[in-house]
Motif scaffolding. Sequence first.
Motif, mmCIF file in Angstrom:
data_model
loop_
_atom_site.group_PDB
_atom_site.id
_atom_site.type_symbol
_atom_site.label_atom_id
_atom_site.label_comp_id
_atom_site.label_asym_id
_atom_site.label_seq_id
_atom_site.Cartn_x
_atom_site.Cartn_y
_atom_site.Cartn_z
ATOM 1 N N GLN A 19 45.652 9.083 33.941
ATOM 2 C CA GLN A 19 44.906 7.919 33.456
ATOM 3 C C GLN A 19 43.984 8.327 32.319
ATOM 4 O O GLN A 19 43.532 9.463 32.248
ATOM 5 N N SER A 20 43.701 7.366 31.473
ATOM 6 C CA SER A 20 42.732 7.575 30.402
ATOM 7 C C SER A 20 41.325 7.514 31.000
ATOM 8 O O SER A 20 41.112 6.968 32.082
ATOM 9 N N PHE A 21 40.352 8.065 30.291
ATOM 10 C CA PHE A 21 38.971 7.998 30.741
ATOM 11 C C PHE A 21 38.484 6.550 30.814
ATOM 12 O O PHE A 21 37.656 6.207 31.653
ATOM 13 N N SER A 22 38.994 5.719 29.964
ATOM 14 C CA SER A 22 38.536 4.326 29.916
ATOM 15 C C SER A 22 39.239 3.432 30.940
ATOM 16 O O SER A 22 38.804 2.310 31.172
ATOM 17 N N ASP A 23 40.318 3.918 31.575
ATOM 18 C CA ASP A 23 41.017 3.122 32.583
ATOM 19 C C ASP A 23 40.172 2.985 33.847
ATOM 20 O O ASP A 23 39.439 3.904 34.225
ATOM 21 N N ASP A 24 40.294 1.834 34.509
ATOM 22 C CA ASP A 24 39.605 1.627 35.782
ATOM 23 C C ASP A 24 40.292 2.430 36.880
ATOM 24 O O ASP A 24 41.502 2.680 36.841
#
Length: 98
Positions: A19-24
């Motif tokens: 997951q990206s850092f910005s993903d929940d």
Amino acid sequence: MPTYAYACTECDHRFDIVQSFSDDSLTVCPECGGKLRKVFNAVGVVFKGGGFYRTDSRSGSSSSVPASTSSDSGGSKSDSSSSTSTATKTAAADGSAA
């Protein structure tokens, strides 16, 4: 992108997901629909160079005085020793013993 590990609190299903850092964060288990929690593992860190280990900063008993104390008194010691040596040289030049 980081890989996160999740575990279901109800069915104990475990999986990893990128997951990206910005993903929940994920909250629902894909197997049973239960509640998910993040699993935190130990991070592999390698310290390179000197000064990271307890033995790196201690070379012997002579360095047991903290740096701030020795630097504060170091200036006054050099001033007094230089004035003492100057007085000795002056006394020797005058012919008197100091």
